[in-house]
Structures are given as structure tokens and as C-alpha cells.
Design a protein around this motif. Structure first.
Motif, PDB file in Angstrom:
ATOM      1  N   LEU A 189       0.824  -1.210   0.000  1.00 31.08           N
ATOM      2  CA  LEU A 189       0.000   0.000   0.000  1.00 31.08           C
ATOM      3  C   LEU A 189       0.858   1.260   0.000  1.00 31.08           C
ATOM      4  O   LEU A 189       0.500   2.263  -0.609  1.00 31.08           O
ATOM      5  CB  LEU A 189      -0.966  -0.023   1.190  1.00 31.08           C
ATOM      6  CG  LEU A 189      -2.070  -1.072   1.019  1.00 31.08           C
ATOM      7  CD1 LEU A 189      -2.791  -1.328   2.325  1.00 31.08           C
ATOM      8  CD2 LEU A 189      -3.054  -0.641  -0.070  1.00 31.08           C
ATOM      9  N   HIS A 190       2.001   1.213   0.651  1.00 28.15           N
ATOM     10  CA  HIS A 190       2.927   2.345   0.621  1.00 28.15           C
ATOM     11  C   HIS A 190       3.467   2.523  -0.797  1.00 28.15           C
ATOM     12  O   HIS A 190       3.500   3.640  -1.332  1.00 28.15           O
ATOM     13  CB  HIS A 190       4.069   2.128   1.616  1.00 28.15           C
ATOM     14  CG  HIS A 190       5.072   3.241   1.652  1.00 28.15           C
ATOM     15  ND1 HIS A 190       6.349   3.101   1.167  1.00 28.15           N
ATOM     16  CD2 HIS A 190       4.982   4.529   2.099  1.00 28.15           C
ATOM     17  CE1 HIS A 190       7.007   4.250   1.323  1.00 28.15           C
ATOM     18  NE2 HIS A 190       6.202   5.130   1.887  1.00 28.15           N
ATOM     19  N   ALA A 191       3.857   1.425  -1.435  1.00 28.02           N
ATOM     20  CA  ALA A 191       4.378   1.500  -2.807  1.00 28.02           C
ATOM     21  C   ALA A 191       3.303   1.997  -3.772  1.00 28.02           C
ATOM     22  O   ALA A 191       3.591   2.707  -4.741  1.00 28.02           O
ATOM     23  CB  ALA A 191       4.899   0.135  -3.245  1.00 28.02           C
ATOM     24  N   LYS A 251      11.381   8.054   9.773  1.00 23.77           N
ATOM     25  CA  LYS A 251      11.091   8.881   8.604  1.00 23.77           C
ATOM     26  C   LYS A 251      10.830   8.019   7.375  1.00 23.77           C
ATOM     27  O   LYS A 251      11.539   7.046   7.130  1.00 23.77           O
ATOM     28  CB  LYS A 251      12.289   9.786   8.310  1.00 23.77           C
ATOM     29  CG  LYS A 251      12.211  11.090   9.081  1.00 23.77           C
ATOM     30  CD  LYS A 251      13.226  12.095   8.568  1.00 23.77           C
ATOM     31  CE  LYS A 251      13.072  13.404   9.309  1.00 23.77           C
ATOM     32  NZ  LYS A 251      14.255  14.248   9.223  1.00 23.77           N
ATOM     33  N   CYS A 252       9.823   8.423   6.595  1.00 27.74           N
ATOM     34  CA  CYS A 252       9.553   7.752   5.331  1.00 27.74           C
ATOM     35  C   CYS A 252      10.728   8.004   4.383  1.00 27.74           C
ATOM     36  O   CYS A 252      11.140   9.156   4.205  1.00 27.74           O
ATOM     37  CB  CYS A 252       8.253   8.290   4.724  1.00 27.74           C
ATOM     38  SG  CYS A 252       7.986   7.757   3.024  1.00 27.74           S
ATOM     39  N   GLY A 253      11.260   6.949   3.783  1.00 26.89           N
ATOM     40  CA  GLY A 253      12.399   7.067   2.872  1.00 26.89           C
ATOM     41  C   GLY A 253      12.047   7.774   1.574  1.00 26.89           C
ATOM     42  O   GLY A 253      12.921   8.223   0.840  1.00 26.89           O
ATOM     43  N   VAL A 254      10.774   7.872   1.272  1.00 27.35           N
ATOM     44  CA  VAL A 254      10.349   8.508   0.026  1.00 27.35           C
ATOM     45  C   VAL A 254      10.150  10.008   0.217  1.00 27.35           C
ATOM     46  O   VAL A 254      10.625  10.815  -0.578  1.00 27.35           O
ATOM     47  CB  VAL A 254       9.036   7.868  -0.494  1.00 27.35           C
ATOM     48  CG1 VAL A 254       8.500   8.617  -1.710  1.00 27.35           C
ATOM     49  CG2 VAL A 254       9.259   6.391  -0.808  1.00 27.35           C
ATOM     50  N   CYS A 255       9.440  10.420   1.287  1.00 28.70           N
ATOM     51  CA  CYS A 255       9.054  11.836   1.422  1.00 28.70           C
ATOM     52  C   CYS A 255       9.553  12.494   2.699  1.00 28.70           C
ATOM     53  O   CYS A 255       9.464  13.706   2.834  1.00 28.70           O
ATOM     54  CB  CYS A 255       7.530  11.953   1.346  1.00 28.70           C
ATOM     55  SG  CYS A 255       6.730  11.326   2.830  1.00 28.70           S
ATOM     56  N   GLY A 256      10.025  11.728   3.660  1.00 30.78           N
ATOM     57  CA  GLY A 256      10.547  12.318   4.892  1.00 30.78           C
ATOM     58  C   GLY A 256       9.518  12.527   6.000  1.00 30.78           C
ATOM     59  O   GLY A 256       9.867  12.905   7.115  1.00 30.78           O
ATOM     60  N   TYR A 271       1.842   3.263   8.054  1.00 30.91           N
ATOM     61  CA  TYR A 271       1.659   3.933   6.762  1.00 30.91           C
ATOM     62  C   TYR A 271       2.301   5.306   6.832  1.00 30.91           C
ATOM     63  O   TYR A 271       2.621   5.810   7.922  1.00 30.91           O
ATOM     64  CB  TYR A 271       0.158   4.067   6.451  1.00 30.91           C
ATOM     65  CG  TYR A 271      -0.535   5.028   7.379  1.00 30.91           C
ATOM     66  CD1 TYR A 271      -0.823   4.665   8.699  1.00 30.91           C
ATOM     67  CD2 TYR A 271      -0.843   6.315   6.965  1.00 30.91           C
ATOM     68  CE1 TYR A 271      -1.409   5.572   9.568  1.00 30.91           C
ATOM     69  CE2 TYR A 271      -1.434   7.225   7.833  1.00 30.91           C
ATOM     70  CZ  TYR A 271      -1.716   6.844   9.133  1.00 30.91           C
ATOM     71  OH  TYR A 271      -2.279   7.740   9.997  1.00 30.91           O
ATOM     72  N   CYS A 272       2.465   5.909   5.656  1.00 27.73           N
ATOM     73  CA  CYS A 272       3.006   7.269   5.583  1.00 27.73           C
ATOM     74  C   CYS A 272       1.879   8.200   5.155  1.00 27.73           C
ATOM     75  O   CYS A 272       1.346   8.063   4.061  1.00 27.73           O
ATOM     76  CB  CYS A 272       4.150   7.331   4.587  1.00 27.73           C
ATOM     77  SG  CYS A 272       4.612   9.038   4.210  1.00 27.73           S
ATOM     78  N   PRO A 273       1.483   9.182   6.006  1.00 29.26           N
ATOM     79  CA  PRO A 273       0.379  10.083   5.650  1.00 29.26           C
ATOM     80  C   PRO A 273       0.634  10.845   4.344  1.00 29.26           C
ATOM     81  O   PRO A 273      -0.250  10.931   3.494  1.00 29.26           O
ATOM     82  CB  PRO A 273       0.300  11.039   6.846  1.00 29.26           C
ATOM     83  CG  PRO A 273       0.895  10.281   7.985  1.00 29.26           C
ATOM     84  CD  PRO A 273       1.963   9.433   7.379  1.00 29.26           C
ATOM     85  N   THR A 274       1.820  11.408   4.165  1.00 25.64           N
ATOM     86  CA  THR A 274       2.077  12.185   2.947  1.00 25.64           C
ATOM     87  C   THR A 274       1.980  11.309   1.703  1.00 25.64           C
ATOM     88  O   THR A 274       1.357  11.691   0.704  1.00 25.64           O
ATOM     89  CB  THR A 274       3.464  12.862   3.027  1.00 25.64           C
ATOM     90  OG1 THR A 274       3.428  13.808   4.096  1.00 25.64           O
ATOM     91  CG2 THR A 274       3.812  13.584   1.727  1.00 25.64           C
ATOM     92  N   CYS A 275       2.561  10.119   1.731  1.00 25.80           N
ATOM     93  CA  CYS A 275       2.543   9.241   0.560  1.00 25.80           C
ATOM     94  C   CYS A 275       1.161   8.627   0.321  1.00 25.80           C
ATOM     95  O   CYS A 275       0.791   8.361  -0.814  1.00 25.80           O
ATOM     96  CB  CYS A 275       3.544   8.101   0.711  1.00 25.80           C
ATOM     97  SG  CYS A 275       5.270   8.594   0.567  1.00 25.80           S
ATOM     98  N   GLN A 276       0.394   8.388   1.386  1.00 23.85           N
ATOM     99  CA  GLN A 276      -0.777   7.521   1.227  1.00 23.85           C
ATOM    100  C   GLN A 276      -2.134   8.131   1.526  1.00 23.85           C
ATOM    101  O   GLN A 276      -3.140   7.652   1.021  1.00 23.85           O
ATOM    102  CB  GLN A 276      -0.608   6.261   2.101  1.00 23.85           C
ATOM    103  CG  GLN A 276       0.572   5.390   1.687  1.00 23.85           C
ATOM    104  CD  GLN A 276       0.782   4.245   2.651  1.00 23.85           C
ATOM    105  OE1 GLN A 276       1.703   4.259   3.434  1.00 23.85           O
ATOM    106  NE2 GLN A 276      -0.096   3.257   2.610  1.00 23.85           N
TER     107      GLN A 276
HETATM  108 ZN   LIG Z   1       6.149   9.079   2.535  1.00 28.41          ZN
END
Ligand SMILES: [Zn+2]
Length: 292
Positions: A189-191, A251-256, A271-276
Motif C-alpha cells: 500500500l505504501h508502494a 522517517k519515510c524514505g520517500v518523502c521524509g 503507513y506514511c500520511p504524505t505518501c498515502q
Molecule cells: Zn512518505
């Protein structure tokens, strides 16, 4: 808990070492782990391992037409042993050892084999002896394998499209798709940059296509990373390869952004709020229900 990638590498690992060897004896230490009575485990003695395969998260040893089927559940693991000749019989109820499979001795007298262990007090590890692996209830109800040739975006659309269930629940439901559990559903789901609470029936064709890509890529990459690793190294590899699962507060490796956690069914998800979720934290529904 071992999921598709780890089980796949355990299967490859066992295939390399066990195929062509005869079974000497199967010792069941934790009686509750053995779920079948006929054929008895003693029927496997003297027969040769002819193949090892995977059905979802089940390991299936083909032993001259009989099948020793293993489900490691939450806390189970498989440990290969190069020489069990010095291993003493174990009394039931002591320690994590559940089942020991002794293979025929090498020319040099070493007795290779493997042990199934289960940590903790909840005993869920399951072993079956069956003439037909499809007779194992958990295998009979499995959905398609996400790495199988018949798993396509259209198939995925058919599986989740009409459902009122949240996508997180659908992904880890073994009767929908085989082999994905709590960890890899978070990763998928993160991807896919998708909210775990999104309802299956609301997915657009483009979102289904993106989810399909995320499932296949995430699992293939995890299988690649675990390939060739010894059974004992797989758990560490799984942990280090995960991007959100088990990483609350990191920290999320994609967006921080900071990875968050919310309760889901009988456990929790990350989960990552910014990414998802468009930057918005998900409400903990169980908690907010209690507060009403
Ligand atoms: Zn993220």
C-alpha cells in the motif's frame, strides 16, 4: 511472521538440500501442531523427498507422493541442521521445538534434517500429512498466487472490485490473494501510495493497475533479496527491507514524513500520511468508537 517472500526462499533452500534424500523419521514434539492422523507421520519413514513447493504461505514437501505440509503461522520458523545425529529426543512441552525431520545419513555419518520451532505461548504452527495437499483446508481456500502467471490486473480487479472491504483487509485475506500478510500489505500500500482504509469497490481502473504493479514489484524484490540466504538470516533480511511496516516514528524514505501507526482488526498497521492519505493521519476507529 513469514510471508510469501520468506516462505519462497525457505522452499528454495529446502529444495536444494532435501530433494533426493530419504526421510529417516519425523519426530512430533508438540502434538497440537500435527493436524492430521491419516496417513500417520510414520508413513513418511523410508520415503524420498521428491520436491518442495509453496502454496501461499504453506510449504509442501512431496515425499514419494505423500505430502508433508507446513504452515509456520505467526511465530513459527524452520531451522536447517547439517547434523542431527547428536540431537537427543525432546520431551513434549519443553521449549520451542515442535517437529524434527531427520533425513537419511550422509556417507560421512552426518544426519541432516530440519526443525520447526515456535516461539511464544500462542501455538499456531500447523503440520499436515496428506495424500493430496489440496485436502488441507487452508490450501483449498487460497486465492491466486500474486507471482503466478494467471495473476493479472484484470484478475485483481475482479477480486477487489466489488468488495465493500477495506483494501488492507483484502490484501491479507488468503482467500482473496495467497501469501500476503500484515507486513507486505503495508509495504504494497505504501508502494501504491494508497490509503489502507480505501474500500475495494471504490478503486478506479488506474488505481487497480497501480496496486497490481505494487504487489508484484514489492513481492518480487523481497524474493530477490531473500534468495540464497540461509534460513537463519531471512528474518533479519525481511526486517531491513521493509519501508513502513514496523517503522512507526521513523522517517519515510520517500518523502521524509513520519511513519504512523493505526489499529486495524486484531493488530496494527503502519503507513506514511504524505505518501498515502493526502497528509492526513488516519483516525483510530476502535479508539474513537470507545470515546463516543
Ligand atoms: Zn512518505
Amino acid at each position: 511472521m513469514p510471508e510469501l517472500p520468506e516462505v519462497e526462499s525457505l522452499v528454495e533452500f529446502l529444495r536444494e538440500r532435501a530433494v533426493g534424500r530419504a526421510v529417516q523419521r519425523v519426530e512430533v514434539v508438540a502434538f497440537q501442531a500435527l493436524k492430521t492422523v491419516d496417513p500417520p507421520v510414520t508413513a513418511l519413514g523410508g520415503l524420498t523427498v521428491t520436491g518442495v513447493s509453496r502454496h501461499g504461505k504453506f510449504i509442501d514437501l512431496d515425499i514419494d507422493g505423500l505430502h508433508l505440509v507446513i504452515h509456520l503461522a505467526r511465530a513459527g520458523w524452520l531451522r536447517w541442521r547439517d547434523d542431527l545425529s547428536g540431537a537427543k529426543p525432546v520431551r513434549p512441552g519443553k521449549g520451542p521445538l515442535a517437529v524434527r525431520v531427520r533425513l537419511a545419513p550422509d556417507d560421512d555419518g552426518a544426519e541432516p534434517g530440519f526443525e520447526l520451532t515456535e516461539a511464544g505461548t500462542q501455538k499456531r504452527l500447523a503440520v499436515y500429512v496428506a495424500a493430496d495437499p489440496a485436502s488441507v483446508p487452508g490450501i483449498a481456500r487460497l486465492g491466486p498466487d500474486p507471482l503466478g502467471g494467471d495473476f493479472t490486473p484484470e484478475r485483481l480487479g475482479g477480486l477487489v472490485g466489488g468488495s465493500r472491504t477495506q483494501i488492507k483487509g483484502l490484501l491479507r485475506d488468503q482467500s482473496v490473494i495467497a501469501g500476503i500478510g500484515n507486513a507486505y500489505s503495508d509495504e504494497v500500500l505504501h508502494a501504491a501510495k494508497m490509503s489502507p482504509f480505501k474500500v475495494g469497490a471504490t478503486l478506479t481502473d488506474a488505481q487497480i493497475a497501480g496496486l497490481y504493479e505494487a504487489i508484484v514489484t514489492t513481492l518480487r524484490e523481497a524474493v530477490e533479496r531473500s534468495r540464497g540466504l540461509a534460513a537463519k538470516d531471512l528474518k533479519g533480511e525481511k526486517k531491513s527491507g521493509l519501508r513502513v511496516h514496523g517503522r512507526t516514528g521513523e522517517k519515510c524514505g520517500v518523502c521524509g514524513d513520519v511513519i504512523r501507526e493505526v489499529s486495524f482488526a486484531d493488530s496494527s498497521l503502519q503507513y506514511c500520511p504524505t505518501c498515502q492519505t493526502g497528509g492526513k493521519p488516519l483516525a483510530d476507529r476502535r479508539l474513537s468508537r470507545l470515546l463516543k
